[in-house]
Design an enzyme around this catalytic site. Structure first.
Site, mmCIF file in Angstrom:
data_model
loop_
_atom_site.group_PDB
_atom_site.id
_atom_site.type_symbol
_atom_site.label_atom_id
_atom_site.label_comp_id
_atom_site.label_asym_id
_atom_site.label_seq_id
_atom_site.Cartn_x
_atom_site.Cartn_y
_atom_site.Cartn_z
ATOM 1 N N GLY A 31 0.983 -1.137 0.109
ATOM 2 C CA GLY A 31 -0.110 0.093 0.107
ATOM 3 C C GLY A 31 0.942 1.290 -0.126
ATOM 4 O O GLY A 31 2.099 1.176 -0.509
ATOM 5 N N LEU A 33 0.561 3.675 -2.077
ATOM 6 C CA LEU A 33 0.843 3.640 -3.528
ATOM 7 C C LEU A 33 1.090 4.664 -4.201
ATOM 8 O O LEU A 33 0.676 5.639 -4.068
ATOM 9 C CB LEU A 33 -0.404 2.702 -4.358
ATOM 10 C CG LEU A 33 -1.069 1.418 -3.719
ATOM 11 C CD1 LEU A 33 -2.210 1.034 -4.708
ATOM 12 C CD2 LEU A 33 0.082 0.284 -3.570
ATOM 13 N N HIS A 34 2.304 4.429 -5.183
ATOM 14 C CA HIS A 34 2.730 5.523 -5.979
ATOM 15 C C HIS A 34 3.071 4.958 -7.304
ATOM 16 O O HIS A 34 2.495 3.854 -7.795
ATOM 17 C CB HIS A 34 3.989 6.041 -5.289
ATOM 18 C CG HIS A 34 5.266 4.901 -5.191
ATOM 19 N ND1 HIS A 34 5.771 3.942 -6.103
ATOM 20 C CD2 HIS A 34 5.596 4.121 -4.241
ATOM 21 C CE1 HIS A 34 6.399 3.062 -5.576
ATOM 22 N NE2 HIS A 34 6.255 3.473 -4.362
ATOM 23 N N HIS A 37 4.433 1.412 -8.040
ATOM 24 C CA HIS A 37 3.114 0.424 -8.006
ATOM 25 C C HIS A 37 2.286 0.452 -9.133
ATOM 26 O O HIS A 37 1.721 -0.409 -9.860
ATOM 27 C CB HIS A 37 2.234 0.612 -6.875
ATOM 28 C CG HIS A 37 2.958 0.345 -5.437
ATOM 29 N ND1 HIS A 37 3.482 1.729 -4.670
ATOM 30 C CD2 HIS A 37 3.679 -0.476 -4.901
ATOM 31 C CE1 HIS A 37 3.995 1.358 -3.490
ATOM 32 N NE2 HIS A 37 4.420 0.106 -3.691
HETATM 33 P P1 AMP Z 1 6.233 -2.745 -1.761
HETATM 34 O O1 AMP Z 1 4.576 -1.919 -1.444
HETATM 35 O O2 AMP Z 1 7.259 -1.598 -1.269
HETATM 36 O O3 AMP Z 1 5.985 -3.940 -1.069
HETATM 37 O O4 AMP Z 1 6.202 -2.823 -3.087
HETATM 38 C C1 AMP Z 1 5.096 -3.624 -3.924
HETATM 39 C C2 AMP Z 1 5.515 -3.930 -5.448
HETATM 40 O O5 AMP Z 1 5.787 -2.594 -5.988
HETATM 41 C C3 AMP Z 1 7.162 -4.446 -5.312
HETATM 42 O O6 AMP Z 1 7.004 -5.716 -6.421
HETATM 43 C C4 AMP Z 1 8.073 -3.658 -5.537
HETATM 44 O O7 AMP Z 1 9.188 -3.959 -6.214
HETATM 45 C C5 AMP Z 1 7.272 -2.627 -6.423
HETATM 46 N N1 AMP Z 1 7.728 -0.972 -6.493
HETATM 47 C C6 AMP Z 1 7.966 -0.519 -5.507
HETATM 48 N N2 AMP Z 1 8.625 0.764 -5.934
HETATM 49 C C7 AMP Z 1 8.837 0.625 -7.126
HETATM 50 C C8 AMP Z 1 9.456 1.325 -8.246
HETATM 51 N N3 AMP Z 1 9.627 2.574 -7.822
HETATM 52 N N4 AMP Z 1 9.400 1.017 -9.310
HETATM 53 C C9 AMP Z 1 8.938 -0.142 -9.927
HETATM 54 N N5 AMP Z 1 8.247 -1.126 -8.955
HETATM 55 C C10 AMP Z 1 8.226 -0.797 -7.753
#
Ligand code: AMP
Length: 281
Positions: A31, A33-34, A37
């Site tokens: 979550g 989210l940016h 995501h």
């Molecule tokens: P998280 O919410 O941080 O667990 O991330 C969820 C998914 O989004 C994971 O597969 C991350 O590798 C991916 N993700 C997070 N930040 C980025 C980003 N800047 N660029 C690409 N994928 C991302």
């Protein structure tokens, strides 16, 4: 788009979709989210008839002194982003829904987690593998989407799916960055404005490493030393690691050849940030 809190509700909906012959993509997230995501969600929407985004801050992947309590949460904003991007379900369970009393089954990989982030976060990948396995069993997706931002996690999930014969295609997606190069992360919110400025050094070090390799340097130590001295020159940066490993085995390399991951974790105040690049030489 609907927000579902229980495993039964998700199962019921996915079963109905599958009965209609629809394909399902899963984007596991914690979550807040940016655009990083969002790029995964977009890819899933493009490649599948239906998309499930899980929003779950998984307690099992946080160590005792990590940021489980303070990890940022904003389900309303997440729902807006998911809706706008074309997702169909947000699965947002409570920890008690995912881990019933008496829970005692884990997915514990050896080897690949014993490097990079696994060294300073010893319980992290056991928690990641266990929760991702559970999400796969709940959602039964055709494809699941992971960012290269967490490159070790991506390698581990690909290995888990292969080793355990899971019938799911893992789709790796490129790192999405801010205009100045900083990799987008939910944890960037922890940075003060000075730390935010300082953190740009990570993407600069990534560029430096890539340039040295493009110019023909193959000695990993030379490349890592150049990157480390660049990062160390930034007083607010506290290096956890800067390493070069083989992407399939996560073992350290001396010479840049084959499928190589160059990854780093660096603390800026309360934030521990990661960045990396992958190259195939
Ligand atoms: P998280 O919410 O941080 O667990 O991330 C969820 C998914 O989004 C994971 O597969 C991350 O590798 C991916 N993700 C997070 N930040 C980025 C980003 N800047 N660029 C690409 N994928 C991302």
């Amino acid at each position: 788009m609907v927000i579902l809190k229980t495993i039964d509700e998700v199962r019921k909906q996915v079963k109905a979709w599958k009965k209609e012959g629809l394909s399902v993509g899963l984007v596991p997230t914690m979550g807040y989210l940016h655009e990083g995501h969002q790029s995964l969600i977009q890819k899933s929407v493009e490649q599948n008839d239906r998309t499930v985004v899980s929003v779950f801050v998984n307690p099992m992947q946080f160590g005792p002194n990590e940021d489980l309590e303070s990890y940022p949460r904003d389900l309303e904003a997440d729902a807006k982003l998911c809706q706008e991007t074309g997702a169909d379900i947000i699965f947002n369970p409570e920890p008690s829904e995912m881990y019933e009393e008496g829970f005692c089954s884990f997915v514990n990989m050896t080897g690949l987690p014993d490097a990079l982030c696994g060294l300073t976060r010893p319980v992290h990948f056991k928690g990641v593998c266990t929760v991702v396995n559970k999400l796969f069993n709940i959602v039964t997706p055709d494809r699941a989407y992971f960012g290269q931002k967490d490159a070790q996690q991506l390698a581990i999930i690909m290995r888990m799916v292969k080793d355990l014969n899971m019938d799911i295609e893992i789709v790796g997606c490129p790192i999405i960055r801010e205009a100045d190069g900083l990799a987008k992360s939910s944890r960037n919110i922890y940075l003060t404005s000075e730390e935010r400025q300082a953190a740009v050094v990570l993407s600069k070090a990534v560029k430096e490493g890539q340039k040295l390799i493009a110019d023909g340097e193959r000695n990993a130590k030379v490349i890592l030393d150049a990157m480390k001295s660049m990062i160390s020159a930034e007083p607010l940066a506290d290096i956890d690691y800067v390493e070069m490993v083989n992407m399939d085995t996560m073992k350290s390399i001396d010479t840049v050849e084959g499928y190589v991951l160059c990854a780093m974790a660096v603390r800026f105040g309360k934030a521990r940030l990661i960045d990396n690049f992958i190259c195939n030489v």
